[in-house]
Design a protein around this motif. Structure first.
Motif, PDB file in Angstrom:
ATOM      1  N   GLN A   1      23.502 -29.279  -1.594  1.00 11.00           N
ATOM      2  CA  GLN A   1      22.648 -30.260  -2.264  1.00 11.00           C
ATOM      3  C   GLN A   1      21.697 -30.951  -1.290  1.00 11.00           C
ATOM      4  O   GLN A   1      20.780 -31.657  -1.713  1.00 11.00           O
ATOM      5  CB  GLN A   1      23.508 -31.291  -2.998  1.00 11.00           C
ATOM      6  N   LEU A   2      21.959 -30.747   0.025  1.00 11.98           N
ATOM      7  CA  LEU A   2      21.003 -31.238   1.019  1.00 11.98           C
ATOM      8  C   LEU A   2      19.790 -30.317   0.984  1.00 11.98           C
ATOM      9  O   LEU A   2      19.877 -29.146   1.335  1.00 11.98           O
ATOM     10  CB  LEU A   2      21.642 -31.217   2.416  1.00 11.98           C
ATOM     11  N   LYS A   3      18.689 -30.833   0.551  1.00 16.33           N
ATOM     12  CA  LYS A   3      17.523 -29.992   0.332  1.00 16.33           C
ATOM     13  C   LYS A   3      16.569 -30.025   1.522  1.00 16.33           C
ATOM     14  O   LYS A   3      16.434 -31.034   2.206  1.00 16.33           O
ATOM     15  CB  LYS A   3      16.781 -30.430  -0.935  1.00 16.33           C
ATOM     16  N   ILE A   4      15.941 -28.891   1.731  1.00 18.48           N
ATOM     17  CA  ILE A   4      14.826 -28.800   2.675  1.00 18.48           C
ATOM     18  C   ILE A   4      13.545 -28.963   1.850  1.00 18.48           C
ATOM     19  O   ILE A   4      13.306 -28.190   0.920  1.00 18.48           O
ATOM     20  CB  ILE A   4      14.815 -27.440   3.396  1.00 18.48           C
ATOM     21  N   VAL A   5      12.770 -29.971   2.163  1.00 22.66           N
ATOM     22  CA  VAL A   5      11.529 -30.238   1.423  1.00 22.66           C
ATOM     23  C   VAL A   5      10.358 -29.702   2.232  1.00 22.66           C
ATOM     24  O   VAL A   5      10.155 -30.116   3.384  1.00 22.66           O
ATOM     25  CB  VAL A   5      11.355 -31.738   1.132  1.00 22.66           C
ATOM     26  N   VAL A   6       9.625 -28.782   1.627  1.00 20.07           N
ATOM     27  CA  VAL A   6       8.507 -28.126   2.312  1.00 20.07           C
ATOM     28  C   VAL A   6       7.197 -28.636   1.708  1.00 20.07           C
ATOM     29  O   VAL A   6       6.948 -28.466   0.508  1.00 20.07           O
ATOM     30  CB  VAL A   6       8.583 -26.591   2.155  1.00 20.07           C
ATOM     31  N   PHE A   7       6.363 -29.266   2.543  1.00 23.06           N
ATOM     32  CA  PHE A   7       5.057 -29.745   2.101  1.00 23.06           C
ATOM     33  C   PHE A   7       4.000 -28.690   2.470  1.00 23.06           C
ATOM     34  O   PHE A   7       3.966 -28.223   3.616  1.00 23.06           O
ATOM     35  CB  PHE A   7       4.713 -31.078   2.766  1.00 23.06           C
ATOM     36  N   LEU A   8       3.176 -28.331   1.500  1.00 22.59           N
ATOM     37  CA  LEU A   8       2.190 -27.276   1.706  1.00 22.59           C
ATOM     38  C   LEU A   8       0.827 -27.848   2.071  1.00 22.59           C
ATOM     39  O   LEU A   8       0.470 -28.968   1.671  1.00 22.59           O
ATOM     40  CB  LEU A   8       2.052 -26.416   0.443  1.00 22.59           C
ATOM     41  N   GLU A   9       0.098 -27.049   2.823  1.00 19.87           N
ATOM     42  CA  GLU A   9      -1.283 -27.432   3.131  1.00 19.87           C
ATOM     43  C   GLU A   9      -2.136 -27.334   1.863  1.00 19.87           C
ATOM     44  O   GLU A   9      -1.784 -26.628   0.916  1.00 19.87           O
ATOM     45  CB  GLU A   9      -1.850 -26.501   4.215  1.00 19.87           C
ATOM     46  N   ASP A  10      -3.228 -28.061   1.865  1.00 15.44           N
ATOM     47  CA  ASP A  10      -4.146 -28.019   0.712  1.00 15.44           C
ATOM     48  C   ASP A  10      -4.646 -26.598   0.483  1.00 15.44           C
ATOM     49  O   ASP A  10      -4.809 -25.809   1.423  1.00 15.44           O
ATOM     50  CB  ASP A  10      -5.337 -28.952   0.947  1.00 15.44           C
ATOM     51  N   GLN A  11      -4.852 -26.274  -0.779  1.00 15.48           N
ATOM     52  CA  GLN A  11      -5.400 -24.989  -1.217  1.00 15.48           C
ATOM     53  C   GLN A  11      -4.424 -23.817  -1.035  1.00 15.48           C
ATOM     54  O   GLN A  11      -4.826 -22.668  -1.211  1.00 15.48           O
ATOM     55  CB  GLN A  11      -6.717 -24.661  -0.466  1.00 15.48           C
ATOM     56  N   GLN A  12      -3.201 -24.122  -0.708  1.00 24.88           N
ATOM     57  CA  GLN A  12      -2.217 -23.040  -0.567  1.00 24.88           C
ATOM     58  C   GLN A  12      -1.679 -22.632  -1.943  1.00 24.88           C
ATOM     59  O   GLN A  12      -1.537 -23.473  -2.837  1.00 24.88           O
ATOM     60  CB  GLN A  12      -1.056 -23.470   0.332  1.00 24.88           C
ATOM     61  N   ASP A  13      -1.402 -21.333  -2.077  1.00 23.10           N
ATOM     62  CA  ASP A  13      -0.862 -20.803  -3.327  1.00 23.10           C
ATOM     63  C   ASP A  13       0.626 -21.139  -3.405  1.00 23.10           C
ATOM     64  O   ASP A  13       1.437 -20.617  -2.619  1.00 23.10           O
ATOM     65  CB  ASP A  13      -1.064 -19.282  -3.378  1.00 23.10           C
ATOM     66  N   LEU A  14       0.981 -22.009  -4.341  1.00 16.57           N
ATOM     67  CA  LEU A  14       2.371 -22.476  -4.453  1.00 16.57           C
ATOM     68  C   LEU A  14       3.327 -21.321  -4.770  1.00 16.57           C
ATOM     69  O   LEU A  14       4.413 -21.215  -4.180  1.00 16.57           O
ATOM     70  CB  LEU A  14       2.463 -23.561  -5.532  1.00 16.57           C
ATOM     71  N   ASP A  15       2.943 -20.442  -5.679  1.00 18.49           N
ATOM     72  CA  ASP A  15       3.809 -19.317  -6.053  1.00 18.49           C
ATOM     73  C   ASP A  15       4.035 -18.366  -4.882  1.00 18.49           C
ATOM     74  O   ASP A  15       5.152 -17.878  -4.678  1.00 18.49           O
ATOM     75  CB  ASP A  15       3.201 -18.548  -7.233  1.00 18.49           C
ATOM     76  N   ARG A  16       2.979 -18.115  -4.108  1.00 15.15           N
ATOM     77  CA  ARG A  16       3.122 -17.213  -2.954  1.00 15.15           C
ATOM     78  C   ARG A  16       4.036 -17.817  -1.898  1.00 15.15           C
ATOM     79  O   ARG A  16       4.901 -17.130  -1.340  1.00 15.15           O
ATOM     80  CB  ARG A  16       1.744 -16.914  -2.351  1.00 15.15           C
ATOM     81  N   MET A  17       3.862 -19.106  -1.632  1.00 13.18           N
ATOM     82  CA  MET A  17       4.705 -19.784  -0.645  1.00 13.18           C
ATOM     83  C   MET A  17       6.168 -19.778  -1.080  1.00 13.18           C
ATOM     84  O   MET A  17       7.071 -19.542  -0.274  1.00 13.18           O
ATOM     85  CB  MET A  17       4.216 -21.216  -0.431  1.00 13.18           C
ATOM     86  N   ALA A  18       6.380 -20.035  -2.368  1.00 12.19           N
ATOM     87  CA  ALA A  18       7.752 -20.038  -2.888  1.00 12.19           C
ATOM     88  C   ALA A  18       8.386 -18.659  -2.738  1.00 12.19           C
ATOM     89  O   ALA A  18       9.560 -18.528  -2.376  1.00 12.19           O
ATOM     90  CB  ALA A  18       7.759 -20.474  -4.350  1.00 12.19           C
ATOM     91  N   SER A  19       7.596 -17.613  -2.997  1.00 13.18           N
ATOM     92  CA  SER A  19       8.090 -16.245  -2.860  1.00 13.18           C
ATOM     93  C   SER A  19       8.437 -15.938  -1.405  1.00 13.18           C
ATOM     94  O   SER A  19       9.475 -15.311  -1.114  1.00 13.18           O
ATOM     95  CB  SER A  19       7.053 -15.255  -3.381  1.00 13.18           C
ATOM     96  N   ASP A  20       7.582 -16.366  -0.471  1.00 13.16           N
ATOM     97  CA  ASP A  20       7.850 -16.138   0.960  1.00 13.16           C
ATOM     98  C   ASP A  20       9.130 -16.840   1.395  1.00 13.16           C
ATOM     99  O   ASP A  20       9.913 -16.297   2.184  1.00 13.16           O
ATOM    100  CB  ASP A  20       6.669 -16.641   1.797  1.00 13.16           C
ATOM    101  N   ILE A  21       9.322 -18.048   0.898  1.00 15.18           N
ATOM    102  CA  ILE A  21      10.523 -18.813   1.265  1.00 15.18           C
ATOM    103  C   ILE A  21      11.774 -18.157   0.694  1.00 15.18           C
ATOM    104  O   ILE A  21      12.816 -18.079   1.355  1.00 15.18           O
ATOM    105  CB  ILE A  21      10.388 -20.272   0.775  1.00 15.18           C
TER     106      ILE A  21
END
Length: 300
Positions: free
Chosen positions: A62-82
């Protein structure tokens, strides 16, 4: 002929083992009771360790890692990479910039109107890990992904939870070892008294040339019976604990993610059965062997 002779010896040993239990019910009850107390305590200890590890794992994941994305980044692509990183619990949680503003507005409503035209909140991905010891490694790999602005998590708390797990397992192992050795010592002395009571019977078998394994076999079969009986009773006691008092404890400590499954009892019951058989065989074998060595030494 040889096979028939061996079968006859085994049948005789089995009958003698049953007769030994019937002839000495009090001694048998003492041995089974001692083993039952030890195995029940061991089983309870293992169950508590299992539950504490489950609670620790649940709290850790339940300890979460919170990832903040740079502007204009594709949220779905980043989530897939993670999600492709080993140790990441699927699926990750995606939070768009609009959702982030909406979430913050729930506690501070004035923000929604203030940032209606210029939303400063970045898109984020919330990540849980499959096991506590992967927290640092997963966090470091996410930091290296292109498009990651910042990564926030608490590795110190994760390490503390991992140390608690290791401490619980170490203390549990030491206590279990001490308990088994103490019970084995009591059991050897108790069975040795039973062996001494059958001194005349053993002497007759030795006088007619019975080998040592044949003298030991009835007592080894007794030990097996004692181990099975003690493990069975211990498993029933643990099942009663899990079904009757345990739910009340869950209600008292509802703020903790205490496990509800009966599945751990299956593995623990199997372990208790194996431990009971080993203790029964070892206790009987050592006590009879010790008696025969002492008698042989006295004769010579």
């Amino acid at each position: 002929m040889a096979a028939s002779h061996l079968m006859g010896q085994l049948t005789y040993a089995f009958k003698q083992g049953n007769l030994n239990i019937i002839r000495s019910p009090f001694m048998s009850l003492v041995v089974v009771s001692t083993m039952t107390i030890a195995l029940t305590t061991l089983g309870f200890l293992l169950l508590v360790i299992s539950d504490l590890n489950t609670v620790s794992d649940t709290l850790a994941t339940q300890l979460k890692i919170v990832v903040f994305l740079e502007d204009q980044q594709d949220l779905d692509r980043m989530a897939s990479d993670i999600e492709n990183i080993g140790g990441v619990k699927l699926p990750v949680t995606k939070i768009t910039r609009a959702q982030a503003l909406e979430n913050m507005s729930e506690t501070m409503p004035e923000l929604k109107e203030l940032y209606k035209e210029d939303n400063p909140f970045p898109a984020t991905v919330e990540v849980e890990v499959t096991h506590i010891d992967r927290m640092q490694d997963v966090g470091d790999q996410i930091k290296d992904l292109p498009g990651t602005e910042d990564v926030q998590f608490n590795p110190e708390l994760a390490q503390q939870l991992e140390q608690v797990q290791s401490g619980i397992q170490l203390v549990g192992s030491i206590l279990a070892g001490i308990l088994i050795l103490a019970t084995l010592a009591i059991m050897i002395n108790t069975i040795q008294l039973a062996v001494h009571q059958r001194k005349q019977e053993i002497e007759i078998m030795r006088l007619v040339g019975a080998p040592h394994w044949f003298v030991r076999l009835p007592f080894l079969l007794e030990g097996i019976a004692f181990g099975i009986a003690a493990a069975g009773v211990s498993s029933l006691v643990l099942l009663f604990w899990r079904v009757v008092p345990y739910p009340q404890i869950q209600r008292w400590f509802s703020f903790l993610p205490l496990p509800t499954s009966l599945t751990p009892l299956l593995g623990i019951s199997a372990l208790l059965l194996g431990t009971g058989l080993i203790m029964g065989l070892a206790g009987s074998g050592l006590s009879v062997g010790r008696y025969l060595r002492l008698e042989f030494k006295d004769e010579h």
